[in-house]
Design a protein around this motif. Structure first.
Motif: not given
Length: 264
Positions: A65-71, A132-135, A178-183
Motif C-alpha cells: 500500500g505505501v509503495a503503491m501510493f508513494g510511487s 520499491y518506490i524508486g523502481g 488522470s484518474k483512468p491512468a492512475l487507476g
C-alpha cells in the motif's frame, strides 16, 4: 474460439478453488473428486490462524500500500515536470529513466542491498520502500508523461488567472483528469509489489516482518505434499490483487477525458 480460450484459461483457477475445499489432498485429485468437493473453509482457517498468514498478510498490505501510493505520487510529480516544464538535459534524463527499465531486477539486487545496508536500513520496511518506490517511479513517470501531454494547456489558464501556481494546476487539473491512468498504474504498482519475492527476501530477515510471498514460499516448502493447504494459501495470496482489479477495472485508460472541456 474466445469462449474455448476462456474455459482453458479459467479451468486451472477453478481447479485450485475446488481443491482447496478438500481435506488432506496429498496428491493432485482427479476431476471427479474435485467436482464432488463440498465448500468448506477449514483449510483457509488453518492457513490463516495456525501458520502466521494473518501477520504476513497485514505486512504485505502495509508494504504494498505505501509503495503503491508513494510511487504514484512521486511518479506523477515527475511526469508532470517532464510533460510541462523545460529544463536542461530534459530528454537525456528521461532516456536515462527509460534505460533503467531495461535492467533486470536480479542484476540490481546486489547493489541495492549494498546501498540499503550502508544506510542501516536492512531488515526495515523503510529500506524496502526505498527500493520499491524508486523502481515504481520510473515506470509511472514513463506512463503518465504521455497521458499528461494529451491534456490541453489551455485548461491551466483559469487557475493562472486566479493566481494559482504549478501545484494547484497539478492537483486540480492533472490528477482529476488522470484518474483512468492512475487507476491503471495503481493495479500494476500494487500487484508488482505484492508479488515481489527476491528483494523482500534479501532485505527482510526477521520472521515477524516477512511479507506474504516469503511466507507462502516457506509454507509451500513445508507442506508441498498437501495440495489443499497449498492452494488455499495461494488463493489467499492472490485475493487482494483480484479485489484491486475489480475496484479499478473501470479506471483503465480511456479517451475522451477532456472532451468538451474547451469551447471550440
Amino acid at each position: 474460439m474466445l469462449l474455448i480460450g476462456v474455459i482453458l484459461f479459467i479451468f486451472p483457477f477453478i481447479y485450485m478453488i475446488l481443491t482447496s475445499f478438500l481435506q488432506g489432498a496429498y496428491t493432485l485429485p482427479r476431476p471427479h473428486e474435485v467436482l464432488s468437493a463440498k465448500p468448506s473453509l477449514d483449510n483457509y482457517k488453518e492457513v490463516w490462524n495456525n501458520h502466521n498468514f494473518a501477520r504476513y498478510f497485514m505486512n504485505s498490505m502495509l508494504v504494498a500500500g505505501v509503495a503503491m501510493f508513494g510511487s504514484l505520487f512521486i511518479g506523477s510529480l515527475s511526469a508532470y515536470a517532464f510533460a510541462r516544464f523545460e529544463f536542461p538535459f530534459k530528454e537525456l534524463l528521461f532516456r536515462i529513466f527509460l534505460f533503467t527499465l531495461m535492467i533486470p531486477l536480479v542484476l540490481a539486487i546486489v547493489p541495492q542491498f549494498t546501498v540499503i545496508n550502508s544506510l542501516g536500513l536492512v531488515n526495515t520496511y523503510l529500506g524496502l520502500w526505498l527500493i520499491y518506490i524508486g523502481g515504481g517511479v520510473v515506470g509511472t513517470t514513463f506512463f503518465l508523461r504521455g497521458f499528461f501531454e494529451t491534456i490541453p494547456k489551455d485548461l491551466e489558464e483559469s487557475i493562472i488567472i486566479d493566481g494559482g501556481g504549478n501545484w494547484r494546476i497539478y492537483w486540480n487539473i492533472y490528477l482529476p483528469l488522470s484518474k483512468p491512468a492512475l487507476g491503471t498504474m495503481a493495479i500494476f504498482a500494487f500487484s508488482g509489489t505484492w508479488d515481489e519475492y527476491f528483494v523482500a527476501l534479501s532485505i527482510i530477515k526477521e520472521e515477524s516482518l516477512r511479507t506474504l510471498p516469503i511466507g507462502l514460499m516457506m509454507f509451500q516448502g513445508q507442506y508441498a505434499s498437501n495440495w489443499s493447504l497449498v492452494f488455499a494459501a495461494s488463493l489467499i495470496a492472490i485475493l487482494p490483487v483480484i479485489i484491486l482489479y475489480i475496484i479499478f477495472q473501470k479506471k483503465f485508460v480511456q479517451g475522451g477525458q477532456t472532451d468538451g472541456a474547451l469551447k471550440g
